[in-house]
Design a protein around this motif. Structure first.
Motif, PDB file in Angstrom:
ATOM      1  N   ASP A  42      -4.419  -9.983   8.202  1.00 42.08           N
ATOM      2  CA  ASP A  42      -4.486 -10.277   6.767  1.00 42.08           C
ATOM      3  C   ASP A  42      -3.765  -9.135   6.072  1.00 42.08           C
ATOM      4  N   CYS A  43      -2.577  -9.419   5.597  1.00 43.03           N
ATOM      5  CA  CYS A  43      -1.727  -8.345   5.072  1.00 43.03           C
ATOM      6  C   CYS A  43      -2.233  -7.757   3.759  1.00 43.03           C
ATOM      7  N   TRP A  44      -3.235  -8.373   3.145  1.00 46.79           N
ATOM      8  CA  TRP A  44      -3.746  -7.867   1.873  1.00 46.79           C
ATOM      9  C   TRP A  44      -5.184  -7.368   1.984  1.00 46.79           C
ATOM     10  N   GLN A  45      -5.663  -7.129   3.186  1.00 47.13           N
ATOM     11  CA  GLN A  45      -7.022  -6.622   3.322  1.00 47.13           C
ATOM     12  C   GLN A  45      -7.070  -5.124   3.011  1.00 47.13           C
ATOM     13  N   LEU A  46      -8.231  -4.671   2.646  1.00 45.49           N
ATOM     14  CA  LEU A  46      -8.443  -3.256   2.382  1.00 45.49           C
ATOM     15  C   LEU A  46      -8.688  -2.561   3.717  1.00 45.49           C
ATOM     16  N   ARG A  83       1.199   5.019   4.034  1.00 43.34           N
ATOM     17  CA  ARG A  83       2.617   4.940   4.399  1.00 43.34           C
ATOM     18  C   ARG A  83       2.922   3.694   5.218  1.00 43.34           C
ATOM     19  N   THR A  84       2.063   3.378   6.174  1.00 39.93           N
ATOM     20  CA  THR A  84       2.293   2.219   7.036  1.00 39.93           C
ATOM     21  C   THR A  84       2.195   0.925   6.234  1.00 39.93           C
ATOM     22  N   THR A  85       1.234   0.848   5.325  1.00 39.35           N
ATOM     23  CA  THR A  85       1.077  -0.346   4.498  1.00 39.35           C
ATOM     24  C   THR A  85       2.275  -0.524   3.571  1.00 39.35           C
ATOM     25  N   GLU A  86       2.734   0.560   2.973  1.00 34.54           N
ATOM     26  CA  GLU A  86       3.921   0.479   2.112  1.00 34.54           C
ATOM     27  C   GLU A  86       5.139   0.016   2.898  1.00 34.54           C
ATOM     28  N   ASP A  87       5.349   0.580   4.085  1.00 34.09           N
ATOM     29  CA  ASP A  87       6.476   0.169   4.936  1.00 34.09           C
ATOM     30  C   ASP A  87       6.360  -1.297   5.331  1.00 34.09           C
ATOM     31  N   HIS A  96       4.832  -3.769   3.764  1.00 35.48           N
ATOM     32  CA  HIS A  96       5.102  -4.672   2.645  1.00 35.48           C
ATOM     33  C   HIS A  96       6.557  -4.608   2.179  1.00 35.48           C
ATOM     34  N   SER A  97       7.195  -3.466   2.331  1.00 39.12           N
ATOM     35  CA  SER A  97       8.617  -3.406   1.962  1.00 39.12           C
ATOM     36  C   SER A  97       9.463  -4.210   2.946  1.00 39.12           C
ATOM     37  N   THR A 109       5.804 -10.279  -2.939  1.00 33.87           N
ATOM     38  CA  THR A 109       6.110 -10.613  -4.329  1.00 33.87           C
ATOM     39  C   THR A 109       5.085  -9.994  -5.272  1.00 33.87           C
ATOM     40  N   GLU A 110       5.435  -9.973  -6.543  1.00 34.01           N
ATOM     41  CA  GLU A 110       4.530  -9.446  -7.571  1.00 34.01           C
ATOM     42  C   GLU A 110       3.262 -10.283  -7.674  1.00 34.01           C
ATOM     43  N   ALA A 111       3.382 -11.601  -7.498  1.00 36.92           N
ATOM     44  CA  ALA A 111       2.211 -12.487  -7.580  1.00 36.92           C
ATOM     45  C   ALA A 111       1.210 -12.153  -6.472  1.00 36.92           C
ATOM     46  N   GLU A 112       1.706 -11.828  -5.284  1.00 31.81           N
ATOM     47  CA  GLU A 112       0.811 -11.457  -4.179  1.00 31.81           C
ATOM     48  C   GLU A 112       0.095 -10.153  -4.494  1.00 31.81           C
ATOM     49  N   LEU A 113       0.785  -9.221  -5.114  1.00 37.66           N
ATOM     50  CA  LEU A 113       0.181  -7.946  -5.474  1.00 37.66           C
ATOM     51  C   LEU A 113      -0.913  -8.141  -6.514  1.00 37.66           C
ATOM     52  N   VAL A 114      -0.666  -8.988  -7.501  1.00 38.69           N
ATOM     53  CA  VAL A 114      -1.669  -9.269  -8.536  1.00 38.69           C
ATOM     54  C   VAL A 114      -2.892  -9.925  -7.913  1.00 38.69           C
ATOM     55  N   ASP A 115      -2.689 -10.872  -6.992  1.00 43.16           N
ATOM     56  CA  ASP A 115      -3.796 -11.527  -6.300  1.00 43.16           C
ATOM     57  C   ASP A 115      -4.604 -10.510  -5.505  1.00 43.16           C
ATOM     58  N   TYR A 116      -3.930  -9.593  -4.824  1.00 40.52           N
ATOM     59  CA  TYR A 116      -4.595  -8.560  -4.040  1.00 40.52           C
ATOM     60  C   TYR A 116      -5.437  -7.666  -4.944  1.00 40.52           C
ATOM     61  N   MET A 117      -4.897  -7.261  -6.081  1.00 40.65           N
ATOM     62  CA  MET A 117      -5.636  -6.394  -6.993  1.00 40.65           C
ATOM     63  C   MET A 117      -6.865  -7.107  -7.553  1.00 40.65           C
ATOM     64  N   SER A 118      -6.762  -8.407  -7.816  1.00 38.92           N
ATOM     65  CA  SER A 118      -7.928  -9.142  -8.314  1.00 38.92           C
ATOM     66  C   SER A 118      -8.989  -9.258  -7.224  1.00 38.92           C
TER      67      SER A 118
END
Length: 103
Positions: free
Chosen positions: A25-29, A58-62, A64-65, A70-79
């Motif tokens: 799950d690429c958006w898990q904490l 660093r690994t998570t940033e790499d 996702h890059s 997308t920005e929509a995925e980031l907004v969903d993750y933050m919510s």
């Protein structure tokens, strides 16, 4: 490089564990305890946890890059993070006894 001298864990092993968790799950904490649990290890002195947090970031940033998130995925993750925080906050409040007073 050796990150955890108690368990003899290298940064490559930690990065591989983080990547495996992100593949699930690429958006898990991801926190150090989750990384260690996935490797069937546990923190002993926990002195390495700040370095593990840096590796997670660093690994998570790499990850996702490379994935071109997308920005929509980031907004969903933050919510989802905010919802998780609120659920844990409510659980903490409910556990507090009525007769509890701050001194």
């Amino acid at each position: 490089m050796l990150v955890c001298s108690c368990n003899y864990i290298t940064d490559t092993e930690i990065r591989n564990a983080i990547t495996a968790l992100l593949d699930e799950d690429c958006w898990q904490l991801i926190v150090p305890a989750k990384v260690y649990h996935s490797m069937a290890k546990r923190g002993r002195c926990c002195g390495c946890f700040p370095n593990v947090v840096d590796l997670i970031i660093r690994t998570t940033e790499d990850y996702h890059s490379r994935r071109h998130s997308t920005e929509a995925e980031l907004v969903d993750y933050m919510s989802r993070l905010k919802q998780l925080h609120e659920e844990n906050r409510r659980a903490d409040i409910e556990r507090r006894q009525k007769g509890h007073r701050a001194a």
